[in-house]
Scaffold this motif. Structure first.
Motif, PDB file in Angstrom:
ATOM      1  N   VAL A 135       0.864  -1.193   0.000  1.00  0.00           N
ATOM      2  CA  VAL A 135       0.000   0.000   0.000  1.00  0.00           C
ATOM      3  C   VAL A 135       0.895   1.236   0.000  1.00  0.00           C
ATOM      4  O   VAL A 135       1.896   1.282   0.724  1.00  0.00           O
ATOM      5  CB  VAL A 135      -0.919   0.009   1.240  1.00  0.00           C
ATOM      6  CG1 VAL A 135      -1.772   1.276   1.253  1.00  0.00           C
ATOM      7  CG2 VAL A 135      -1.791  -1.237   1.261  1.00  0.00           C
ATOM      8  N   THR A 188       1.081   5.700  -0.019  1.00  0.00           N
ATOM      9  CA  THR A 188       0.339   6.898   0.373  1.00  0.00           C
ATOM     10  C   THR A 188       1.195   8.149   0.197  1.00  0.00           C
ATOM     11  O   THR A 188       2.436   8.081   0.200  1.00  0.00           O
ATOM     12  CB  THR A 188      -0.129   6.796   1.835  1.00  0.00           C
ATOM     13  OG1 THR A 188      -0.901   7.952   2.166  1.00  0.00           O
ATOM     14  CG2 THR A 188       1.059   6.730   2.782  1.00  0.00           C
ATOM     15  N   PHE A 207      -4.770   6.251   0.425  1.00  0.00           N
ATOM     16  CA  PHE A 207      -3.986   5.024   0.580  1.00  0.00           C
ATOM     17  C   PHE A 207      -4.355   4.123  -0.585  1.00  0.00           C
ATOM     18  O   PHE A 207      -5.526   3.766  -0.759  1.00  0.00           O
ATOM     19  CB  PHE A 207      -4.271   4.358   1.925  1.00  0.00           C
ATOM     20  CG  PHE A 207      -3.555   5.021   3.063  1.00  0.00           C
ATOM     21  CD1 PHE A 207      -2.392   4.470   3.582  1.00  0.00           C
ATOM     22  CD2 PHE A 207      -4.023   6.218   3.580  1.00  0.00           C
ATOM     23  CE1 PHE A 207      -1.713   5.092   4.634  1.00  0.00           C
ATOM     24  CE2 PHE A 207      -3.358   6.847   4.622  1.00  0.00           C
ATOM     25  CZ  PHE A 207      -2.196   6.291   5.147  1.00  0.00           C
ATOM     26  N   GLN A 249      -5.257   5.995   7.426  1.00  0.00           N
ATOM     27  CA  GLN A 249      -4.405   4.820   7.627  1.00  0.00           C
ATOM     28  C   GLN A 249      -5.160   3.703   8.354  1.00  0.00           C
ATOM     29  O   GLN A 249      -5.096   2.537   7.964  1.00  0.00           O
ATOM     30  CB  GLN A 249      -3.164   5.213   8.432  1.00  0.00           C
ATOM     31  CG  GLN A 249      -2.211   4.033   8.659  1.00  0.00           C
ATOM     32  CD  GLN A 249      -1.345   4.232   9.891  1.00  0.00           C
ATOM     33  OE1 GLN A 249      -1.783   4.802  10.882  1.00  0.00           O
ATOM     34  NE2 GLN A 249      -0.114   3.747   9.818  1.00  0.00           N
ATOM     35  N   ALA A 300      -7.516   1.997   6.027  1.00  0.00           N
ATOM     36  CA  ALA A 300      -6.798   1.144   5.068  1.00  0.00           C
ATOM     37  C   ALA A 300      -6.313  -0.133   5.736  1.00  0.00           C
ATOM     38  O   ALA A 300      -6.302  -1.214   5.124  1.00  0.00           O
ATOM     39  CB  ALA A 300      -5.624   1.915   4.472  1.00  0.00           C
ATOM     40  N   PHE A 311       3.274  -0.585   4.140  1.00  0.00           N
ATOM     41  CA  PHE A 311       2.717   0.733   3.836  1.00  0.00           C
ATOM     42  C   PHE A 311       3.879   1.660   3.463  1.00  0.00           C
ATOM     43  O   PHE A 311       4.707   1.995   4.320  1.00  0.00           O
ATOM     44  CB  PHE A 311       1.955   1.285   5.044  1.00  0.00           C
ATOM     45  CG  PHE A 311       0.577   0.717   5.201  1.00  0.00           C
ATOM     46  CD1 PHE A 311      -0.533   1.545   5.234  1.00  0.00           C
ATOM     47  CD2 PHE A 311       0.371  -0.657   5.301  1.00  0.00           C
ATOM     48  CE1 PHE A 311      -1.815   1.021   5.370  1.00  0.00           C
ATOM     49  CE2 PHE A 311      -0.898  -1.190   5.434  1.00  0.00           C
ATOM     50  CZ  PHE A 311      -1.993  -0.349   5.471  1.00  0.00           C
ATOM     51  N   SER A 337       5.620   5.150   1.995  1.00  0.00           N
ATOM     52  CA  SER A 337       5.407   6.605   1.905  1.00  0.00           C
ATOM     53  C   SER A 337       6.726   7.288   1.571  1.00  0.00           C
ATOM     54  O   SER A 337       7.766   6.640   1.426  1.00  0.00           O
ATOM     55  CB  SER A 337       4.875   7.145   3.241  1.00  0.00           C
ATOM     56  OG  SER A 337       5.902   7.108   4.222  1.00  0.00           O
ATOM     57  N   TYR A 353       4.595  10.734   8.465  1.00  0.00           N
ATOM     58  CA  TYR A 353       4.889   9.308   8.402  1.00  0.00           C
ATOM     59  C   TYR A 353       6.044   8.907   9.320  1.00  0.00           C
ATOM     60  O   TYR A 353       6.360   7.733   9.453  1.00  0.00           O
ATOM     61  CB  TYR A 353       5.171   8.896   6.962  1.00  0.00           C
ATOM     62  CG  TYR A 353       4.120   9.394   5.997  1.00  0.00           C
ATOM     63  CD1 TYR A 353       2.817   8.901   6.051  1.00  0.00           C
ATOM     64  CD2 TYR A 353       4.409  10.380   5.062  1.00  0.00           C
ATOM     65  CE1 TYR A 353       1.837   9.373   5.197  1.00  0.00           C
ATOM     66  CE2 TYR A 353       3.434  10.855   4.195  1.00  0.00           C
ATOM     67  CZ  TYR A 353       2.146  10.353   4.269  1.00  0.00           C
ATOM     68  OH  TYR A 353       1.171  10.823   3.427  1.00  0.00           O
TER      69      TYR A 353
END
Length: 211
Positions: free
Chosen positions: A126, A128, A154, A180, A183, A196, A198, A204
């Protein structure tokens, strides 16, 4: 006849006093007396510009004219807009692209993706990021002002699906955290470890986000 001679005499004195060449004066007088061949087009361009609150540049105005059956090239539209002093609102103020990275303010996570963005497993990877969007609205004085919105989506790298998102008027941790959490719930069915990804911006790096 006498009136014309007096006018000519006054003009001669005036030109001599200002040291302005008579030939140049006659040239510009003739030009100014000519009708403006672009008068109708100028009115249409001004109307389109006003109807769209100054948010149209010469390219979009040219397309709007074309939609009305008026074929004119972009160079001419641009020249006329310059003559009329018309400039699209979005070109008036220069701005930088929003960047969530503010340096290291917390612990930066390891890059587990290493540009391996493709996956054949849903909900495994994933990604973001925060995106800034501008829009225009009128204030209480009917003046056109620039507003901003921030989107925190996301996205599933498996198929590009938006799993969750939040929209806010300013960058903030709550919007990111809420998106978040949603997701995480939606990807809980993944049988493998989820990642996840980023850009390691300030939000983050927060302990709450990493936890």
């Amino acid at each position: 006849m006498i009136h014309e001679l007096r006018s000519e005499f006054r003009l001669t004195i005036l030109l001599q006093a200002t040291k302005f060449p008579k030939a140049t004066y006659m040239y510009w007088q003739k030009r100014l007396e000519q009708k403006n061949p672009n008068a109708s087009l100028e009115k249409k361009i001004q109307k389109i510009f006003d109807e769209h609150h100054g948010n149209y540049g010469y390219r979009r105005i040219q397309l709007a004219l074309k939609a009305q059956g008026i074929n004119v090239n972009q160079k001419k539209v641009r020249r006329i807009m310059g003559k009329l002093g018309l400039k699209g609102t979005k070109f008036i103020r220069k701005s930088r692209r929003y960047n969530s990275y503010k340096g290291t303010i917390g612990r930066v996570a390891k890059n587990l993706i290493h540009r391996r963005f493709y996956t054949s497993i849903p909900h495994q990877k994933v990604t973001t990021d925060t995106s800034e969007f501008k829009y225009y609205e009128h204030d209480k004085n009917k003046k056109l002002v620039i507003k901003k919105l921030y989107l925190d989506p996301f996205l599933d790298m498996f198929n590009g699906e938006i799993l969750s998102y939040r929209i806010s008027e300013r960058p903030n941790a709550k919007a990111i955290m809420d998106a978040q959490k949603e997701a995480m719930v939606r990807t809980d069915d993944c049988p493998y470890r989820r990642t996840f990804h980023s850009d390691q911006g300030w939000a983050y790096q927060m302990k709450a986000y990493k936890k």
